[in-house]
Design an enzyme around this catalytic site. Structure first.
Site, PDB file in Angstrom:
ATOM      1  N   LYS A  19       5.563   1.975   5.983  1.00 29.56           N
ATOM      2  CA  LYS A  19       6.457   1.385   4.976  1.00 29.56           C
ATOM      3  C   LYS A  19       6.748   2.387   3.854  1.00 29.56           C
ATOM      4  O   LYS A  19       7.898   2.585   3.474  1.00 29.56           O
ATOM      5  CB  LYS A  19       5.822   0.107   4.423  1.00 29.56           C
ATOM      6  CG  LYS A  19       6.644  -0.625   3.393  1.00 29.56           C
ATOM      7  CD  LYS A  19       6.305  -2.097   3.359  1.00 29.56           C
ATOM      8  CE  LYS A  19       5.073  -2.426   2.538  1.00 29.56           C
ATOM      9  NZ  LYS A  19       5.272  -2.261   1.091  1.00 29.56           N
ATOM     10  N   ARG A  24      10.824   6.135   1.368  1.00 26.50           N
ATOM     11  CA  ARG A  24      11.111   7.464   0.803  1.00 26.50           C
ATOM     12  C   ARG A  24      12.162   8.198   1.626  1.00 26.50           C
ATOM     13  O   ARG A  24      12.988   8.932   1.067  1.00 26.50           O
ATOM     14  CB  ARG A  24       9.810   8.269   0.699  1.00 26.50           C
ATOM     15  CG  ARG A  24       8.924   7.772  -0.470  1.00 26.50           C
ATOM     16  CD  ARG A  24       7.481   8.136  -0.263  1.00 26.50           C
ATOM     17  NE  ARG A  24       6.627   7.831  -1.414  1.00 26.50           N
ATOM     18  CZ  ARG A  24       6.111   6.619  -1.684  1.00 26.50           C
ATOM     19  NH1 ARG A  24       6.376   5.584  -0.909  1.00 26.50           N
ATOM     20  NH2 ARG A  24       5.335   6.442  -2.747  1.00 26.50           N
ATOM     21  N   GLY A  93       8.113  -3.858  -4.478  1.00 26.99           N
ATOM     22  CA  GLY A  93       7.703  -3.114  -5.667  1.00 26.99           C
ATOM     23  C   GLY A  93       7.994  -1.628  -5.525  1.00 26.99           C
ATOM     24  O   GLY A  93       8.368  -0.968  -6.496  1.00 26.99           O
ATOM     25  N   SER A 173      -1.612   5.312  -9.088  1.00 24.81           N
ATOM     26  CA  SER A 173      -0.544   4.570  -8.408  1.00 24.81           C
ATOM     27  C   SER A 173       0.546   5.517  -7.939  1.00 24.81           C
ATOM     28  O   SER A 173       1.150   6.236  -8.735  1.00 24.81           O
ATOM     29  CB  SER A 173       0.054   3.530  -9.366  1.00 24.81           C
ATOM     30  OG  SER A 173       1.374   3.208  -8.975  1.00 24.81           O
ATOM     31  N   GLN A 175       3.343   4.619  -6.874  1.00 23.03           N
ATOM     32  CA  GLN A 175       4.658   4.141  -7.327  1.00 23.03           C
ATOM     33  C   GLN A 175       4.969   4.699  -8.711  1.00 23.03           C
ATOM     34  O   GLN A 175       6.097   5.115  -8.976  1.00 23.03           O
ATOM     35  CB  GLN A 175       4.684   2.613  -7.316  1.00 23.03           C
ATOM     36  CG  GLN A 175       4.539   2.071  -5.901  1.00 23.03           C
ATOM     37  CD  GLN A 175       4.643   0.565  -5.815  1.00 23.03           C
ATOM     38  OE1 GLN A 175       4.758  -0.119  -6.823  1.00 23.03           O
ATOM     39  NE2 GLN A 175       4.594   0.049  -4.606  1.00 23.03           N
ATOM     40  N   ASP A 321      -4.221  -1.333  -0.025  1.00 23.95           N
ATOM     41  CA  ASP A 321      -3.529  -2.422   0.676  1.00 23.95           C
ATOM     42  C   ASP A 321      -4.376  -3.045   1.787  1.00 23.95           C
ATOM     43  O   ASP A 321      -4.021  -4.085   2.340  1.00 23.95           O
ATOM     44  CB  ASP A 321      -2.209  -1.913   1.267  1.00 23.95           C
ATOM     45  CG  ASP A 321      -1.205  -1.568   0.170  1.00 23.95           C
ATOM     46  OD1 ASP A 321      -1.365  -2.051  -0.968  1.00 23.95           O
ATOM     47  OD2 ASP A 321      -0.260  -0.806   0.457  1.00 23.95           O
ATOM     48  N   ARG A 352      -4.516 -10.706  -5.177  1.00 23.33           N
ATOM     49  CA  ARG A 352      -5.227 -10.647  -3.895  1.00 23.33           C
ATOM     50  C   ARG A 352      -6.732 -10.865  -4.034  1.00 23.33           C
ATOM     51  O   ARG A 352      -7.380 -11.187  -3.037  1.00 23.33           O
ATOM     52  CB  ARG A 352      -4.911  -9.323  -3.175  1.00 23.33           C
ATOM     53  CG  ARG A 352      -3.479  -9.295  -2.660  1.00 23.33           C
ATOM     54  CD  ARG A 352      -3.123  -8.000  -1.946  1.00 23.33           C
ATOM     55  NE  ARG A 352      -1.752  -8.077  -1.433  1.00 23.33           N
ATOM     56  CZ  ARG A 352      -1.045  -7.015  -1.043  1.00 23.33           C
ATOM     57  NH1 ARG A 352      -1.568  -5.804  -1.109  1.00 23.33           N
ATOM     58  NH2 ARG A 352       0.190  -7.188  -0.584  1.00 23.33           N
ATOM     59  N   ARG A 394       0.336  -9.387   3.364  1.00 31.41           N
ATOM     60  CA  ARG A 394      -1.017  -8.917   3.696  1.00 31.41           C
ATOM     61  C   ARG A 394      -2.033 -10.070   3.677  1.00 31.41           C
ATOM     62  O   ARG A 394      -3.048 -10.021   4.358  1.00 31.41           O
ATOM     63  CB  ARG A 394      -1.437  -7.778   2.782  1.00 31.41           C
ATOM     64  CG  ARG A 394      -0.436  -6.621   2.840  1.00 31.41           C
ATOM     65  CD  ARG A 394      -1.029  -5.265   2.691  1.00 31.41           C
ATOM     66  NE  ARG A 394       0.024  -4.260   2.625  1.00 31.41           N
ATOM     67  CZ  ARG A 394       0.637  -3.720   3.682  1.00 31.41           C
ATOM     68  NH1 ARG A 394       0.301  -4.065   4.905  1.00 31.41           N
ATOM     69  NH2 ARG A 394       1.606  -2.834   3.524  1.00 31.41           N
TER      70      ARG A 394
HETATM   71  C1  S3P Z   1       2.992   2.180  -2.388  1.00 33.22           C
HETATM   72  C2  S3P Z   1       1.975   2.356  -3.291  1.00 33.22           C
HETATM   73  C3  S3P Z   1       0.915   1.369  -3.545  1.00 33.22           C
HETATM   74  C4  S3P Z   1       0.840   0.328  -2.429  1.00 33.22           C
HETATM   75  C5  S3P Z   1       2.194  -0.167  -2.025  1.00 33.22           C
HETATM   76  C6  S3P Z   1       3.068   0.979  -1.549  1.00 33.22           C
HETATM   77  C7  S3P Z   1       3.995   3.242  -2.237  1.00 33.22           C
HETATM   78  O1  S3P Z   1       1.189   0.702  -4.747  1.00 33.22           O
HETATM   79  O2  S3P Z   1       0.027  -0.738  -2.830  1.00 33.22           O
HETATM   80  O3  S3P Z   1       2.065  -1.097  -0.993  1.00 33.22           O
HETATM   81  O4  S3P Z   1       4.724   3.253  -1.227  1.00 33.22           O
HETATM   82  O5  S3P Z   1       4.085   4.097  -3.128  1.00 33.22           O
HETATM   83  P1  S3P Z   1       0.709   1.332  -6.160  1.00 33.22           P
HETATM   84  O6  S3P Z   1       1.319   2.649  -6.287  1.00 33.22           O
HETATM   85  O7  S3P Z   1       1.197   0.391  -7.204  1.00 33.22           O
HETATM   86  O8  S3P Z   1      -0.791   1.366  -6.066  1.00 33.22           O
END
Ligand code: S3P
Length: 436
Positions: A19, A24, A93, A173, A175, A321, A352, A394
């Site tokens: 994913k 990306r 997210g 993180s 993200q 995750d 979670r 999940r």
């Molecule tokens: C992800 C980063 C993680 C993960 C999410 C996917 C990503 O989140 O939990 O399912 O693709 O960058 P965080 O960066 O908030 O930890």
């Protein structure tokens, strides 16, 4: 959806594409010059939201269903056009946080929203660093969540007025890191991000392939502003976060053996393997290879007698995750499993920690929810009951695995949310398990 106890799980499977990497590939392909071809793209709802957003931003994306290829006709870093309607990230997210970094560097205003879950998830974690870079990004309702408005005022004539920063992120993180690095492509001067622990590094690996100038030093990543990115061919590995459910099933069911083909085992993602092995699991990596910087292998897993462990510190971002399904596995392990340093679990698609602890206990487990994780005493026996997925993919998949060893019937409400990351999950599970 109804589930019953099964005897065992055996066979070979390929899980869908990763994913994080699929998101990306679409984003970087859109910002690159030329046509990016993505093989084994995850056609889950989250990644389809990313495709939809970039289509709205003027990018032509073809889905070649017959050849299972996605083609993104990139327009370069400065080729996006304003969307005439609000960008809807659905449940994703990753889409919202990463695209915020990209849109902070554009000469037009963007408005973003998503479903009811996304509208509760914290966005200040990207609003803060992007604002430090001079972006004009706001939570429309002032609650630190979506909807977001990103103003074009971050532009001065035709040049972005974003400025490079060094950001000390309080949270590990990917993200946050990726959002800041993507804005850094448009900034004046270099941008770097330091994390408390290293999070998944797909952005770093893939952006380099697309031509960006990045340097990694321990927990710090530095990116230079980039005038151009170039299209690539991306082969997406199988998602280890999806493979995790099958690793779990084979470990806890007797007389089981599975081979999961072509799984991404990037060292920033494979914490689940380390934890399961430390619990006594029989897992081997076969045919290990490197593909565009990403490690890939076949995973062979057999039934195992597991014992409890402690999971804390730097390994947490490497398996964040997978913690819901680790909680299920721990119910079938001897002794106590302690999970710490995982407060991030509270702000995922659902809380979670609470959702897993409460509902595993409803099945007869012995789980204590703590401030930053869970303490699980192995009970070896669960009983089916009604489970709410909370629209969290999940959660649904973790309880489907729990049901394979539970007495009586387990009913998962809202089971279809697995479409987010693994649309064929139940079919794969049914194909490989043998009923009583
Ligand atoms: C992800 C980063 C993680 C993960 C999410 C996917 C990503 O989140 O939990 O399912 O693709 O960058 P965080 O960066 O908030 O930890």
């Amino acid at each position: 959806m109804k589930f019953h106890k099964v005897k065992q799980i055996n066979g070979t499977l390929s899980v869908p594409g990763d994913k994080s990497i699929s998101h990306r590939a679409v984003m970087f392909g859109a910002l690159a010059e030329g046509t990016t071809e993505v093989h084994n793209f995850l056609k889950g709802a989250d990644c389809l939201s990313t495709i939809q957003c970039f289509r709205q931003l003027g990018i032509d994306i073809e889905e070649d269903i017959q050849n299972q290829v996605i083609r993104i006709h990139g327009k370069g870093l400065y080729g996006l056009s304003p969307s005439s309607s609000i960008l809807d990230v659905g449940n994703s997210g990753t889409t919202l946080r990463l695209i915020s970094g990209i849109l902070s560097g554009q000469p037009f205003e963007s408005n973003l929203t998503g479903d009811s879950s996304i509208q509760k998830r914290p966005m200040n974690r990207v609003i803060t660093p992007l604002s430090l870079m001079n972006a004009d990004i706001k939570s429309v309702l002032g609650n630190g969540c979506a909807p977001l408005c990103i103003n074009e005022s971050s532009y001065h004539s035709t040049k972005s007025t974003l400025k490079g920063i060094h950001y000390n992120s309080p949270i590990a993180s990917a993200q946050i890191k990726s959002s800041v690095l993507l804005a850094g492509l448009y900034a004046e001067g270099e941008t770097s991000v330091t994390e408390p622990n290293v999070s998944r590094n797909h952005t770093e690996l893939m952006l380099k392939e697309f031509g960006a100038t990045l340097a990694v030093n321990n927990k710090t990543v530095t990116i230079q502003p980039e005038p151009r990115l170039f299209a690539q061919k991306v082969q997406v590995p199988g998602d280890i976060s999806s493979a995790a459910y099958f690793l779990a099933a084979a470990c806890i069911l007797p007389n089981s053996e599975l081979v999961i083909k072509d799984v991404g085992v990037n060292p920033t993602r494979d914490g689940i393997i380390d934890v399961l092995v430390s619990m006594g699991a029989d897992i081997t990596k076969e045919n290990l290879k490197n593909q565009d910087g990403e490690a890939i292998c076949d995973l062979r897993v057999k039934s195992s007698n597991l014992h409890g462990t402690t999971i804390e510190g730097g390994i947490i971002p490497r398996l964040i995750d997978e913690i819901p399904v680790i909680a299920v596995i721990a119910c079938f392990a001897e002794g106590e499993t302690i999970i710490k340093d995982a407060t991030e679990l509270k702000v995922k698609e659902s809380n979670r920690i609470d959702v897993m602890a409460k509902q595993l206990n409803n099945m007869g487990a012995n789980v204590i929810a703590t401030e930053d994780g869970m303490i699980i005493h192995g009970v070896h026996k669960l009983t089916g009951t009604v489970i709410e997925s909370k629209e969290d993919h999940r959660i649904a998949m973790s309880f489907a695995i729990a049901s394979l060893k539970a007495e009586g019937e387990t009913i998962i409400q809202g089971a279809e949310c697995v479409n987010i990351s693994y649309p064929e999950f139940y079919q794969d599970l049914q194909r490989l398990t043998s009923p009583y």
